[in-house]
Design an enzyme around this catalytic site. Structure first.
Site, mmCIF file in Angstrom:
data_model
loop_
_atom_site.group_PDB
_atom_site.id
_atom_site.type_symbol
_atom_site.label_atom_id
_atom_site.label_comp_id
_atom_site.label_asym_id
_atom_site.label_seq_id
_atom_site.Cartn_x
_atom_site.Cartn_y
_atom_site.Cartn_z
ATOM 1 N N TYR A 67 -0.075 3.213 -6.163
ATOM 2 C CA TYR A 67 -0.412 1.971 -6.887
ATOM 3 C C TYR A 67 -1.087 2.296 -8.225
ATOM 4 O O TYR A 67 -0.718 1.761 -9.267
ATOM 5 C CB TYR A 67 -1.333 1.096 -6.031
HETATM 6 P P1 NAD Z 1 -2.048 -12.012 -6.380
HETATM 7 O O1 NAD Z 1 -1.011 -11.430 -5.483
HETATM 8 O O2 NAD Z 1 -2.985 -13.000 -5.803
HETATM 9 O O3 NAD Z 1 -1.360 -12.683 -7.642
HETATM 10 C C1 NAD Z 1 -0.127 -12.276 -8.160
HETATM 11 C C2 NAD Z 1 0.765 -13.512 -8.240
HETATM 12 O O4 NAD Z 1 1.947 -13.135 -8.919
HETATM 13 C C3 NAD Z 1 1.163 -14.059 -6.870
HETATM 14 O O5 NAD Z 1 0.849 -15.431 -6.787
HETATM 15 C C4 NAD Z 1 2.660 -13.820 -6.808
HETATM 16 O O6 NAD Z 1 3.340 -14.880 -6.166
HETATM 17 C C5 NAD Z 1 3.037 -13.740 -8.277
HETATM 18 N N1 NAD Z 1 4.198 -12.899 -8.520
HETATM 19 C C6 NAD Z 1 4.338 -11.590 -8.189
HETATM 20 N N2 NAD Z 1 5.542 -11.141 -8.582
HETATM 21 C C7 NAD Z 1 6.164 -12.189 -9.176
HETATM 22 C C8 NAD Z 1 7.432 -12.348 -9.787
HETATM 23 N N3 NAD Z 1 8.313 -11.342 -9.867
HETATM 24 N N4 NAD Z 1 7.759 -13.552 -10.303
HETATM 25 C C9 NAD Z 1 6.886 -14.584 -10.228
HETATM 26 N N5 NAD Z 1 5.666 -14.490 -9.666
HETATM 27 C C10 NAD Z 1 5.314 -13.304 -9.151
HETATM 28 O O7 NAD Z 1 -2.836 -10.780 -7.020
HETATM 29 P P2 NAD Z 1 -4.206 -10.767 -7.861
HETATM 30 O O8 NAD Z 1 -5.230 -10.113 -7.019
HETATM 31 O O9 NAD Z 1 -4.467 -12.101 -8.472
HETATM 32 O O10 NAD Z 1 -3.826 -9.723 -9.004
HETATM 33 C C11 NAD Z 1 -3.261 -10.109 -10.240
HETATM 34 C C12 NAD Z 1 -3.017 -8.856 -11.072
HETATM 35 O O11 NAD Z 1 -4.259 -8.176 -11.287
HETATM 36 C C13 NAD Z 1 -2.097 -7.836 -10.405
HETATM 37 O O12 NAD Z 1 -1.322 -7.217 -11.407
HETATM 38 C C14 NAD Z 1 -3.048 -6.840 -9.796
HETATM 39 O O13 NAD Z 1 -2.460 -5.572 -9.630
HETATM 40 C C15 NAD Z 1 -4.145 -6.836 -10.840
HETATM 41 N N6 NAD Z 1 -5.447 -6.375 -10.312
HETATM 42 C C16 NAD Z 1 -6.071 -7.088 -9.327
HETATM 43 C C17 NAD Z 1 -7.284 -6.639 -8.849
HETATM 44 C C18 NAD Z 1 -8.023 -7.370 -7.769
HETATM 45 O O14 NAD Z 1 -9.094 -6.901 -7.375
HETATM 46 N N7 NAD Z 1 -7.524 -8.492 -7.263
HETATM 47 C C19 NAD Z 1 -7.865 -5.467 -9.366
HETATM 48 C C20 NAD Z 1 -7.191 -4.782 -10.361
HETATM 49 C C21 NAD Z 1 -5.983 -5.259 -10.841
#
Ligand code: NAD
Length: 345
Positions: free
Chosen positions: A153
């Site tokens: 990841y």
């Molecule tokens: P999440 O899974 O809650 O949100 C991602 C959203 O994107 C989901 O609702 C999903 O349905 C949508 N999605 C994914 N692929 C898609 C596609 N191809 N088309 C349309 N919609 C799509 O995740 P999150 O925790 O809100 O994370 C958001 C971003 O931040 C991600 O890139 C994640 O890697 C990054 N991130 C999150 C954290 C954390 O602690 N949550 C930390 C570092 C980085």
């Protein structure tokens, strides 16, 4: 005033970012194809926010796979992009799971950046992660600390960052935010804190992987949303990178105790071997974001925990289907790419 495209706008971070953008008076476009209860809840909350906000806010919702849309057409209609759609989660990235992480993080970001070449955008905000640093055994990781991910990841996110750098040379105004363990209302149910809170309310026992002394720099989702907002409104060089972390690492054991103190309930725990790819410690030096974005974390752990626990108990009640009044008088048409409509993914 130009619209902001929020990809993944019904996800954990996206939902809070979307509400913040609306509150700031921005028009927003959301692309999210998630259909789990949590995304339906986020959609419903946004719809009711729009219905009650005066003057009425304009939101366009595309319940589509971003990879299936004609991205150039999509980008031509907006002024900026917050790209949060992706494939999160460390453990799922091992083995065959990496295929999804490559597609959802690396390939999707590359297609977005490619589509942005020659489109007049003010900014593309990309979501990276503390996992690109691997372990921060002592001190705090600054943006120029070594990139040494421990998991596939983390490798996918490091690649996303390098794509931003490559496309910066083609004048795509992408900037990178490295989020550190985000928590707060709506946290993804697969994340540790969400599972711990669930355990305290009768869910499966919480499994401590390793000795529980591993530390995470927990960052509240409201602080993350403010950082995203600041990134959209500050002049920045393409390819710029910022740590968005609280700067207060806390051990898993102390975190569980803090949750117990808020709920007044014990969290049943079990122990298991450490998970591969899980750093022993993450820690953010956020001085660059302070100096350039004027951002600093504001939500205390106690406030943030109360926010997530309150939301967790509220969401245990069944949620009616996401109906509601139409967001805009005339729904805008969905753009679809005729090429990708026949592609295998
Ligand atoms: P999440 O899974 O809650 O949100 C991602 C959203 O994107 C989901 O609702 C999903 O349905 C949508 N999605 C994914 N692929 C898609 C596609 N191809 N088309 C349309 N919609 C799509 O995740 P999150 O925790 O809100 O994370 C958001 C971003 O931040 C991600 O890139 C994640 O890697 C990054 N991130 C999150 C954290 C954390 O602690 N949550 C930390 C570092 C980085």
């Amino acid at each position: 005033d130009e619209a902001v495209l929020i990809t993944g706008g019904f996800g954990f971070i996206g939902a809070v970012v979307a509400q913040r953008m609306l509150g700031a008076g921005r028009r927003i476009v959301i692309v999210d194809n998630g259909r789990e209860v949590r995304q339906m809840r986020a959609e419903r909350a946004l719809r009711s926010l729009c219905a009650t906000t005066s003057p009425r806010r304009e939101v366009r919702i595309l319940r589509e796979d971003l990879g299936q849309l004609d991205l150039r057409t999509l980008l031509s209609d907006v002024g900026a992009v917050v790209h949060l759609a992706g494939r999160p989660g460390v453990q799922s990235s091992w083995g065959q799971g990496f295929v999804d992480h490559l597609a959802g993080n690396v390939e999707l970001t590359q297609r977005l950046l490619e589509a942005a070449v020659d489109v007049d955008l003010a900014r593309i905000v990309l979501a990276s992660s503390s996992s690109i640093y691997g372990d921060v055994n002592q001190g705090y990781a600054a943006e120029d600390s070594p990139v040494a991910p421990l998991s596939p990841y983390g490798v996918s996110k490091a690649s996303v960052e390098m794509l931003a750098g490559a496309y910066a040379h083609r004048h795509v105004p992408a900037v990178v935010l490295r989020f550190f363990s985000v928590y707060g209302r709506g946290q993804r149910p697969d994340m540790a804190l969400a599972r711990a809170i669930d355990a305290s309310f009768g869910g499966p026992p919480f499994v401590i992987r390793g000795n529980g002394h591993q530390e995470r720099d927990l960052t509240h989702v409201d602080d993350v949303a403010r950082a995203v907002h600041a990134t959209l409104t500050t002049p920045l060089a393409p390819g710029a990178v910022f740590n968005i972390g609280s700067g207060h690492p806390i051990s898993l054991r102390r975190l569980l105790a803090a949750v117990e103190a808020v709920t007044g309930r014990r969290i049943p725990v079990e122990f298991a071997d450490p998970s591969p790819g899980d750093p022993v410690r993450t820690a953010a030096d956020h001085r660059r974001a302070g100096a350039i974005l004027g951002w600093r974390p504001q939500v205390t752990l106690a406030e943030g925990l109360r926010d997530q626990i309150r939301d967790h108990t509220a969401s245990r009640f069944p949620i009616p289907a996401a109906e509601g009044p139409p967001m805009v008088a005339t729904p805008l048409p969905t753009v679809r790419s005729s090429i990708s409509a026949s592609s295998p993914r």
